[in-house]
Design a protein around this motif. Structure first.
Motif, PDB file in Angstrom:
ATOM      1  N   LYS A  95       0.832  -1.208   0.000  1.00 56.15           N
ATOM      2  CA  LYS A  95       0.000   0.000   0.000  1.00 56.15           C
ATOM      3  C   LYS A  95       0.863   1.253   0.000  1.00 56.15           C
ATOM      4  O   LYS A  95       0.593   2.204  -0.742  1.00 56.15           O
ATOM      5  CB  LYS A  95      -0.918   0.021   1.230  1.00 56.15           C
ATOM      6  N   ILE A  96       1.924   1.248   0.809  1.00 54.73           N
ATOM      7  CA  ILE A  96       2.824   2.400   0.878  1.00 54.73           C
ATOM      8  C   ILE A  96       3.513   2.608  -0.461  1.00 54.73           C
ATOM      9  O   ILE A  96       3.609   3.729  -0.965  1.00 54.73           O
ATOM     10  CB  ILE A  96       3.853   2.204   2.021  1.00 54.73           C
ATOM     11  N   GLN A  97       3.981   1.524  -1.074  1.00 56.91           N
ATOM     12  CA  GLN A  97       4.665   1.613  -2.359  1.00 56.91           C
ATOM     13  C   GLN A  97       3.726   2.140  -3.445  1.00 56.91           C
ATOM     14  O   GLN A  97       4.105   3.004  -4.236  1.00 56.91           O
ATOM     15  CB  GLN A  97       5.226   0.241  -2.764  1.00 56.91           C
ATOM     16  N   ARG A  98       2.487   1.636  -3.486  1.00 54.83           N
ATOM     17  CA  ARG A  98       1.518   2.103  -4.481  1.00 54.83           C
ATOM     18  C   ARG A  98       1.208   3.591  -4.288  1.00 54.83           C
ATOM     19  O   ARG A  98       1.063   4.332  -5.252  1.00 54.83           O
ATOM     20  CB  ARG A  98       0.230   1.281  -4.413  1.00 54.83           C
ATOM     21  N   LYS A  99       1.110   4.039  -3.023  1.00 55.70           N
ATOM     22  CA  LYS A  99       0.830   5.444  -2.734  1.00 55.70           C
ATOM     23  C   LYS A  99       1.989   6.318  -3.203  1.00 55.70           C
ATOM     24  O   LYS A  99       1.771   7.378  -3.806  1.00 55.70           O
ATOM     25  CB  LYS A  99       0.587   5.623  -1.228  1.00 55.70           C
ATOM     26  N   LYS A 100       3.229   5.874  -2.964  1.00 53.44           N
ATOM     27  CA  LYS A 100       4.395   6.631  -3.420  1.00 53.44           C
ATOM     28  C   LYS A 100       4.398   6.756  -4.942  1.00 53.44           C
ATOM     29  O   LYS A 100       4.645   7.842  -5.479  1.00 53.44           O
ATOM     30  CB  LYS A 100       5.691   5.945  -2.973  1.00 53.44           C
ATOM     31  N   GLU A 101       4.131   5.648  -5.624  1.00 53.29           N
ATOM     32  CA  GLU A 101       4.113   5.675  -7.087  1.00 53.29           C
ATOM     33  C   GLU A 101       3.014   6.592  -7.602  1.00 53.29           C
ATOM     34  O   GLU A 101       3.214   7.337  -8.562  1.00 53.29           O
ATOM     35  CB  GLU A 101       3.932   4.261  -7.639  1.00 53.29           C
ATOM     36  N   SER A 102       1.857   6.554  -6.959  1.00 53.93           N
ATOM     37  CA  SER A 102       0.749   7.411  -7.358  1.00 53.93           C
ATOM     38  C   SER A 102       1.104   8.884  -7.162  1.00 53.93           C
ATOM     39  O   SER A 102       0.832   9.725  -8.031  1.00 53.93           O
ATOM     40  CB  SER A 102      -0.494   7.053  -6.541  1.00 53.93           C
ATOM     41  N   ASN A 103       1.716   9.201  -6.030  1.00 50.96           N
ATOM     42  CA  ASN A 103       2.127  10.583  -5.761  1.00 50.96           C
ATOM     43  C   ASN A 103       3.163  11.062  -6.763  1.00 50.96           C
ATOM     44  O   ASN A 103       3.114  12.216  -7.218  1.00 50.96           O
ATOM     45  CB  ASN A 103       2.669  10.723  -4.340  1.00 50.96           C
ATOM     46  N   GLN A 104       4.109  10.206  -7.124  1.00 43.57           N
ATOM     47  CA  GLN A 104       5.127  10.580  -8.102  1.00 43.57           C
ATOM     48  C   GLN A 104       4.497  10.867  -9.459  1.00 43.57           C
ATOM     49  O   GLN A 104       4.866  11.841 -10.128  1.00 43.57           O
ATOM     50  CB  GLN A 104       6.179   9.476  -8.228  1.00 43.57           C
ATOM     51  N   ARG A 105       3.539  10.034  -9.872  1.00 44.41           N
ATOM     52  CA  ARG A 105       2.844  10.282 -11.150  1.00 44.41           C
ATOM     53  C   ARG A 105       2.083  11.601 -11.096  1.00 44.41           C
ATOM     54  O   ARG A 105       2.101  12.382 -12.044  1.00 44.41           O
ATOM     55  CB  ARG A 105       1.895   9.131 -11.483  1.00 44.41           C
ATOM     56  N   TYR A 106       1.413  11.868  -9.958  1.00 43.56           N
ATOM     57  CA  TYR A 106       0.635  13.092  -9.803  1.00 43.56           C
ATOM     58  C   TYR A 106       1.529  14.319  -9.855  1.00 43.56           C
ATOM     59  O   TYR A 106       1.199  15.315 -10.503  1.00 43.56           O
ATOM     60  CB  TYR A 106      -0.144  13.063  -8.487  1.00 43.56           C
ATOM     61  N   GLU A 107       2.684  14.264  -9.199  1.00 45.42           N
ATOM     62  CA  GLU A 107       3.580  15.416  -9.150  1.00 45.42           C
ATOM     63  C   GLU A 107       4.179  15.747 -10.514  1.00 45.42           C
ATOM     64  O   GLU A 107       4.669  16.848 -10.719  1.00 45.42           O
ATOM     65  CB  GLU A 107       4.679  15.187  -8.116  1.00 45.42           C
ATOM     66  N   LYS A 108       4.116  14.825 -11.452  1.00 44.85           N
ATOM     67  CA  LYS A 108       4.620  15.077 -12.805  1.00 44.85           C
ATOM     68  C   LYS A 108       3.567  15.748 -13.691  1.00 44.85           C
ATOM     69  O   LYS A 108       3.898  16.264 -14.751  1.00 44.85           O
ATOM     70  CB  LYS A 108       5.089  13.778 -13.447  1.00 44.85           C
ATOM     71  N   THR A 109       2.302  15.729 -13.256  1.00 44.50           N
ATOM     72  CA  THR A 109       1.244  16.363 -14.044  1.00 44.50           C
ATOM     73  C   THR A 109       1.287  17.870 -13.823  1.00 44.50           C
ATOM     74  O   THR A 109       1.883  18.363 -12.863  1.00 44.50           O
ATOM     75  CB  THR A 109      -0.149  15.841 -13.644  1.00 44.50           C
ATOM     76  N   GLU A 110       0.646  18.614 -14.711  1.00 45.00           N
ATOM     77  CA  GLU A 110       0.604  20.076 -14.579  1.00 45.00           C
ATOM     78  C   GLU A 110      -0.063  20.497 -13.279  1.00 45.00           C
ATOM     79  O   GLU A 110       0.416  21.385 -12.580  1.00 45.00           O
ATOM     80  CB  GLU A 110      -0.121  20.692 -15.776  1.00 45.00           C
ATOM     81  N   LYS A 111      -1.186  19.847 -12.948  1.00 49.77           N
ATOM     82  CA  LYS A 111      -1.883  20.195 -11.718  1.00 49.77           C
ATOM     83  C   LYS A 111      -1.003  19.889 -10.502  1.00 49.77           C
ATOM     84  O   LYS A 111      -0.944  20.677  -9.553  1.00 49.77           O
ATOM     85  CB  LYS A 111      -3.204  19.433 -11.604  1.00 49.77           C
ATOM     86  N   GLY A 112      -0.313  18.756 -10.521  1.00 54.97           N
ATOM     87  CA  GLY A 112       0.567  18.394  -9.416  1.00 54.97           C
ATOM     88  C   GLY A 112       1.696  19.392  -9.227  1.00 54.97           C
ATOM     89  O   GLY A 112       2.029  19.773  -8.105  1.00 54.97           O
TER      90      GLY A 112
END
Length: 133
Positions: A95-112
């Motif tokens: 769960k922690i690993q999936r959350k980290k990966e999700s956050n990294q993807r989000y931070e690469k978006t314009e909104k992130g």
């Protein structure tokens, strides 16, 4: 009563579970997604194989507290090519690993990127107004 079901076509298999009273409702949702959500592995493979309608077969009925464990057991024990992109239950580390990966993807978006700049700005503004904090 909860239901565990499978979808089979060619050499592929997908296990799922539902709380819905009728399995046909879950099957209808899968068939809707087959046409409107082609990015998921199950639907992408079905479209590649020319499958126009998915059929859910009831594997068993179970109580709510057993549902995810039973589904997960079937996914892990599957000896055919599974179309499940994830397991039904995850360990805390997963769960922690999936959350980290999700956050990294989000931070690469314009909104992130924009939201990160706002957080940074608020942090530095607070730091200026309260230097001891």
């Amino acid at each position: 009563m909860n239901k565990i079901y499978k979808i089979e076509f060619n050499d592929y298999i997908y296990y799922g579970s539902t709380k819905q009273q009728y399995l046909s409702r879950r099957q209808a949702r899968h068939n809707h997604n087959l046409r409107h959500n082609p990015n998921q592995l199950l639907y992408r493979k079905a479209n590649e194989e020319g499958i126009e309608k998915l059929v859910c077969e009831l594997v068993c009925e179970c109580e709510e507290h057993e549902r995810l464990e039973m589904e997960d057991g079937l996914i892990v024990a599957c000896d055919r090519q599974s179309l499940n992109e994830r397991r039904a239950t995850l360990t805390e580390e997963e769960k922690i690993q999936r959350k980290k990966e999700s956050n990294q993807r989000y931070e690469k978006t314009e909104k992130g990127k924009y939201m990160k700049s706002l957080r940074d700005k608020r942090y530095y503004d607070k730091k200026k107004s309260c230097p001891n904090v």
